[in-house]
Enzyme design. Structure first.
Site, PDB file in Angstrom:
ATOM      1  CD  GLU A 284      -5.952  -1.504   6.204  1.00 47.00           C
ATOM      2  OE1 GLU A 284      -5.293  -1.496   5.161  1.00 47.00           O
ATOM      3  OE2 GLU A 284      -5.537  -1.002   7.263  1.00 47.00           O
TER       4      GLU A 284
ATOM      5  CE1 TYR B 254       4.574  -3.520   8.809  1.00 46.70           C
ATOM      6  CE2 TYR B 254       5.204  -5.031   7.061  1.00 46.70           C
ATOM      7  CZ  TYR B 254       4.241  -4.479   7.871  1.00 46.70           C
ATOM      8  OH  TYR B 254       2.931  -4.875   7.743  1.00 46.70           O
TER       9      TYR B 254
ATOM     10  CE  LYS C 168       3.997  -2.607   4.672  1.00 44.89           C
ATOM     11  NZ  LYS C 168       2.808  -3.405   4.963  1.00 44.89           N
TER      12      LYS C 168
ATOM     13  CG  LEU D 168      -0.495   0.420   4.442  1.00 50.86           C
ATOM     14  CD1 LEU D 168       0.385   1.222   5.398  1.00 50.86           C
ATOM     15  CD2 LEU D 168       0.133  -0.925   4.164  1.00 50.86           C
TER      16      LEU D 168
HETATM   17  N1  PMP Z   1      -3.283  -3.142   4.527  1.00 52.67           N
HETATM   18  C1  PMP Z   1      -2.526  -3.688   5.484  1.00 52.67           C
HETATM   19  C2  PMP Z   1      -2.988  -3.611   6.893  1.00 52.67           C
HETATM   20  C3  PMP Z   1      -1.312  -4.321   5.144  1.00 52.67           C
HETATM   21  O1  PMP Z   1      -0.536  -4.859   6.105  1.00 52.67           O
HETATM   22  C4  PMP Z   1      -0.914  -4.386   3.785  1.00 52.67           C
HETATM   23  C5  PMP Z   1       0.405  -4.971   3.386  1.00 52.67           C
HETATM   24  N2  PMP Z   1       0.598  -6.309   3.705  1.00 52.67           N
HETATM   25  C6  PMP Z   1      -1.759  -3.836   2.811  1.00 52.67           C
HETATM   26  C7  PMP Z   1      -2.924  -3.196   3.234  1.00 52.67           C
HETATM   27  C8  PMP Z   1      -1.409  -3.895   1.352  1.00 52.67           C
HETATM   28  O2  PMP Z   1      -0.357  -3.010   1.053  1.00 52.67           O
HETATM   29  P1  PMP Z   1       0.602  -3.244  -0.179  1.00 52.67           P
HETATM   30  O3  PMP Z   1      -0.249  -3.315  -1.385  1.00 52.67           O
HETATM   31  O4  PMP Z   1       1.477  -2.042  -0.193  1.00 52.67           O
HETATM   32  O5  PMP Z   1       1.334  -4.517   0.066  1.00 52.67           O
END
Ligand code: PMP
Length: 284
Positions: A177, A31, A145, A201
């Site tokens: 993270e 997603y 993702k 991610l």
């Molecule tokens: N880490 C995780 C586990 C996430 O699910 C997300 C997105 N919600 C992020 C980091 C941040 O990613 P992005 O800046 O692309 O929204």
């Protein structure tokens, strides 16, 4: 409201999800969440690239071209008259009798996308959010993702139950993270954030933040840090599509830096905002 279902715009209440959709049964899918400001997509190219990269990593074929995908998302924004909010889009490996084995090549991935209205979390971005350190018990492909978010859900709920906003995950004392964000700290004027490998991610907002470091002449290192360093950091912040750059006020009930000061964070937030305005026009 309208949604995208398999490439077509449809009224939300006219579609239903098959009980043997592999996303539903196995979490077998991927997603993206994309931000819309002023009716315009922000960092679409980065999101679509990551979506296709995730698809490749799980050996899934996306039955649409990237340009096609963009065109239908723009139509969705227009049809729902979305000015500020997000698009959630997901692809599952399709519908087939329940079996771990991949279905045949005749089975197409199922695409769903819908919009949600939301404002920038300005209050939180100013005062900061509280966080709880939680063990990272997820698998070793966090770069994908994927729809399999149970590890993230459980960690996040643990933080919420402790009265916190976000869970900060660690593996053997090394911070990876957040449950739904990336985390960075500031130590002696330098920003540290976990390298973009299989343990996190590779957040699009993390990338925009690193660009903000460049444009504000803030030094940064894509280098992992420990929980101990996190708790002693001068500043700490999370990044995500919906939270942009949000300061962390307290971790495990311990204040991080000087509450509300957020010197480096404020500089990066300004550059982040400038980046949004350059792509989507002035923010109110
Ligand atoms: N880490 C995780 C586990 C996430 O699910 C997300 C997105 N919600 C992020 C980091 C941040 O990613 P992005 O800046 O692309 O929204």
């Amino acid at each position: 409201s309208y949604i995208v279902f398999n490439g077509e715009l449809t009224k939300r209440d006219t579609i239903s999800i098959d009980i043997e959709d592999r996303g539903y049964q196995f979490g077998d899918g991927i997603y993206e969440v994309v931000r819309v400001y002023n009716g315009r997509l922000f960092t679409w190219e980065e999101h679509v690239e990551r979506l296709y990269a995730s698809a490749e990593k799980i050996r899934m074929t996306v039955p649409y071209a990237k340009e096609e995908m963009k065109a239908v998302m723009e139509k969705l924004i227009e049809k729902n008259q979305l000015t500020d909010g997000t698009i959630y889009l997901q692809l599952t490996r399709g519908i087939a009798p329940r079996n771990h084995a991949f279905p045949g090549s005749d089975v197409q991935a199922v695409l769903v996308a819908y919009t949600r209205v939301s404002d920038r979390p300005v209050a939180l971005m100013e005062k900061g959010a509280d966080a709880l350190v939680v063990e990272d018990k997820r698998w070793l492909h966090c770069d994908i993702k994927s729809l399999n978010l149970l590890g993230n859900v459980l960690a996040h709920q643990e933080a919420l139950d402790a009265g916190c906003y976000e869970a900060i995950l660690h593996r053997d004392g090394v911070v990876t993270e957040g449950s739904h964000t990336n985390i960075s700290i500031v130590m002696n004027g330098t920003v540290y954030t976990h390298p973009a490998n299989n343990l996190i991610l590779n957040g699009i907002s993390r990338k925009v933040m690193l660009k903000a470091c460049d444009s504000t002449a803030t030094s940064y290192k894509e280098e992992a840090f420990t929980v101990e360093q996190l708790l002693k950091a001068d500043e700490a912040f999370i990044t995500s599509t919906t939270l942009e750059i949000t300061p962390i006020r307290r971790i495990n009930n311990q204040p991080i830096g000087i509450e509300g000061e957020y010197k480096v964070i404020k500089k990066l937030q300004e550059a982040f905002t400038a980046d949004i305005e350059a792509e989507c026009g002035p923010l109110h």
